[in-house]
Design a protein around this motif. Sequence first.
Motif, PDB file in Angstrom:
ATOM      1  N   LEU A 123       0.826  -1.208   0.000  1.00  0.00           N
ATOM      2  CA  LEU A 123       0.000   0.000   0.000  1.00  0.00           C
ATOM      3  C   LEU A 123       0.861   1.259   0.000  1.00  0.00           C
ATOM      4  CD1 LEU A 123      -2.944  -0.898   2.386  1.00  0.00           C
ATOM      5  CD2 LEU A 123      -3.127  -0.139   0.022  1.00  0.00           C
ATOM      6  N   PHE A 126       2.237   1.551  -3.455  1.00  0.00           N
ATOM      7  CA  PHE A 126       1.179   1.861  -4.418  1.00  0.00           C
ATOM      8  C   PHE A 126       0.778   3.329  -4.345  1.00  0.00           C
ATOM      9  CE2 PHE A 126      -2.441   1.137  -7.086  1.00  0.00           C
ATOM     10  CZ  PHE A 126      -3.386   2.044  -6.632  1.00  0.00           C
ATOM     11  N   MET A 127       0.582   3.845  -3.115  1.00  0.00           N
ATOM     12  CA  MET A 127       0.113   5.224  -2.980  1.00  0.00           C
ATOM     13  C   MET A 127       1.124   6.213  -3.570  1.00  0.00           C
ATOM     14  SD  MET A 127      -1.835   5.424   0.725  1.00  0.00           S
ATOM     15  CE  MET A 127      -0.499   4.707   1.675  1.00  0.00           C
ATOM     16  N   ASN A 186       1.177   5.656  -7.410  1.00  0.00           N
ATOM     17  CA  ASN A 186      -0.049   6.152  -8.035  1.00  0.00           C
ATOM     18  C   ASN A 186       0.008   7.676  -8.204  1.00  0.00           C
ATOM     19  OD1 ASN A 186      -2.580   5.103  -9.058  1.00  0.00           O
ATOM     20  ND2 ASN A 186      -3.583   6.374  -7.516  1.00  0.00           N
ATOM     21  N   SER A 246      -4.774   0.904 -12.424  1.00  0.00           N
ATOM     22  CA  SER A 246      -4.441   1.164 -11.021  1.00  0.00           C
ATOM     23  C   SER A 246      -5.577   0.797 -10.076  1.00  0.00           C
ATOM     24  CB  SER A 246      -4.059   2.637 -10.842  1.00  0.00           C
ATOM     25  OG  SER A 246      -5.152   3.482 -11.163  1.00  0.00           O
ATOM     26  N   ARG A 278      -5.135  -1.625  -6.901  1.00  0.00           N
ATOM     27  CA  ARG A 278      -5.520  -1.191  -5.554  1.00  0.00           C
ATOM     28  C   ARG A 278      -6.443  -2.208  -4.884  1.00  0.00           C
ATOM     29  NH1 ARG A 278      -9.782   2.983  -6.273  1.00  0.00           N
ATOM     30  NH2 ARG A 278     -10.823   1.032  -6.814  1.00  0.00           N
ATOM     31  N   ASP A 279      -7.449  -2.647  -5.646  1.00  0.00           N
ATOM     32  CA  ASP A 279      -8.417  -3.603  -5.076  1.00  0.00           C
ATOM     33  C   ASP A 279      -7.745  -4.910  -4.686  1.00  0.00           C
ATOM     34  OD1 ASP A 279     -11.137  -2.597  -7.323  1.00  0.00           O
ATOM     35  OD2 ASP A 279     -10.393  -1.725  -5.452  1.00  0.00           O
ATOM     36  N   GLN A 286     -10.085   4.054   1.493  1.00  0.00           N
ATOM     37  CA  GLN A 286     -10.187   3.653   0.101  1.00  0.00           C
ATOM     38  C   GLN A 286      -9.289   4.563  -0.725  1.00  0.00           C
ATOM     39  OE1 GLN A 286     -12.041   0.976  -1.270  1.00  0.00           O
ATOM     40  NE2 GLN A 286     -11.966   0.496   0.907  1.00  0.00           N
ATOM     41  N   ILE A 287      -8.308   3.991  -1.368  1.00  0.00           N
ATOM     42  CA  ILE A 287      -7.338   4.782  -2.119  1.00  0.00           C
ATOM     43  C   ILE A 287      -7.913   5.100  -3.502  1.00  0.00           C
ATOM     44  CG2 ILE A 287      -4.995   4.823  -3.025  1.00  0.00           C
ATOM     45  CD1 ILE A 287      -4.333   2.689  -0.896  1.00  0.00           C
ATOM     46  N   SER A 310      -7.881   5.925  -7.375  1.00  0.00           N
ATOM     47  CA  SER A 310      -6.971   5.549  -8.462  1.00  0.00           C
ATOM     48  C   SER A 310      -6.757   6.712  -9.388  1.00  0.00           C
ATOM     49  CB  SER A 310      -7.530   4.360  -9.238  1.00  0.00           C
ATOM     50  OG  SER A 310      -8.758   4.713  -9.816  1.00  0.00           O
TER      51      SER A 310
END
Length: 418
Positions: free
Chosen positions: A349, A352-353, A356, A369, A373-374, A415-416, A418
């Motif tokens: 995570l 990814f953040m 992204n 993305s 993320r999911d 919840q990130i 995308s």
Amino acid sequence: MIPHKYQSIFMLLREEIQKPESVQWFEWKPMKEEVEKMLKQGLMQDLHTAMQEFYEGYLWKSMESYAAWSFIDFVAQRDDALGAWATGRIDLLALAERWIELGESKRFSALLTRLGETGYETDWEAMRTTLDEKLRRMEVEGTRNGMKETGYFFCLLHAFTMMMMSALPMAEKMALLKQFSDNWDFLRYMYSVMTRTIIGFGFANFAQLTNCLTNAKSLEPYYHLYHSPLKERFNELCDKGTKKDKLQKAFQKLEQHMEQVTPSDELNKLCEVLFPEDFREMLNRHRLKSYQELEGEIAHIKEEMNATVDALKGQAKELAERLRTAVEASVPVKEIENELLKFPSVGALQIFMQLNTLLVNNKAWMSQSGSIRDKILAKQQQEMLLNMNITAQSGANVNAFVQQQTNNSIDPTRQITS
């Protein structure tokens, strides 16, 4: 108005068309010289007007006299209004079918070039839609009409259409069309694998086609262009009758040769014009050398990141930067996803953040993305459930895992975007 001294040119031309060989061979050269004089005197428009009565027979090559046709071709190659005149009069698809009957692909290519550079226009979108269907139907109808090769002509017209649709300057479009004609020996491999139909060869399957390309040393610099769509369509080609084991063997042999040669980007732009929707994306997914280079970097960073959770943020930022470079160098996004999912969700995570944010303007990344993320969040839930089971059995606080994430500035319910 054509000056009287030049009118004999057109009188002799009419006679030759009506009665082939009525004009002697030695008369044609002086006639061409007279045409050149007219051009030097600024009589192009007058020449064009006088030639219009001959152009229909020339384009459809319906006249019996080759001498007359050749002379008209000489003039047409100098007539800057030919394409504009043909617009609305000439259906290029019907013209291609006529030239298929004649079997003269090189002359047809030259004719298309001249029409294009002198202003021929049509509904290129509609033309492309029709040609796409033609190319698709070759899978079931084949690439020949009796003894006549149809595949090359339709591919040539497709190439011409794609170039005319592009936003390139006209001179660049025509240069690409010439490049297409000059490199058909390789591009027929490309059209074959892109259309899943073997064009211009007598091979029965794509294993034979791939082996033939691998043995063509003069085409080695372009192997990478063929490799990508071959990998993308591997299963489809097997479904069409190529034996999987034989194609796999041919594919591996091709890759081995690719490792020994320096790829050329000479045809990259042409291929991007010919196959605009999926060609770039396939290259992005299947760039072998870029991924091999990435594997070493990822392995090195993973060793560094195994130290402590306290160093996670800084190392995540470093890895995110390197992964961004990899994505922008056309490493497949799917491979980036696979590497992210190898980390615990806490690290995944964090990476990814940051990644992204770095790739917010990268279409290839942003299109996938949300799915990445999911998958990371799903992995997070699995890890939380596993941790809850373990800690509950030992009497520990079931919120330990959540607290660990909080300590690392991660909200487990966030919840990130995308």
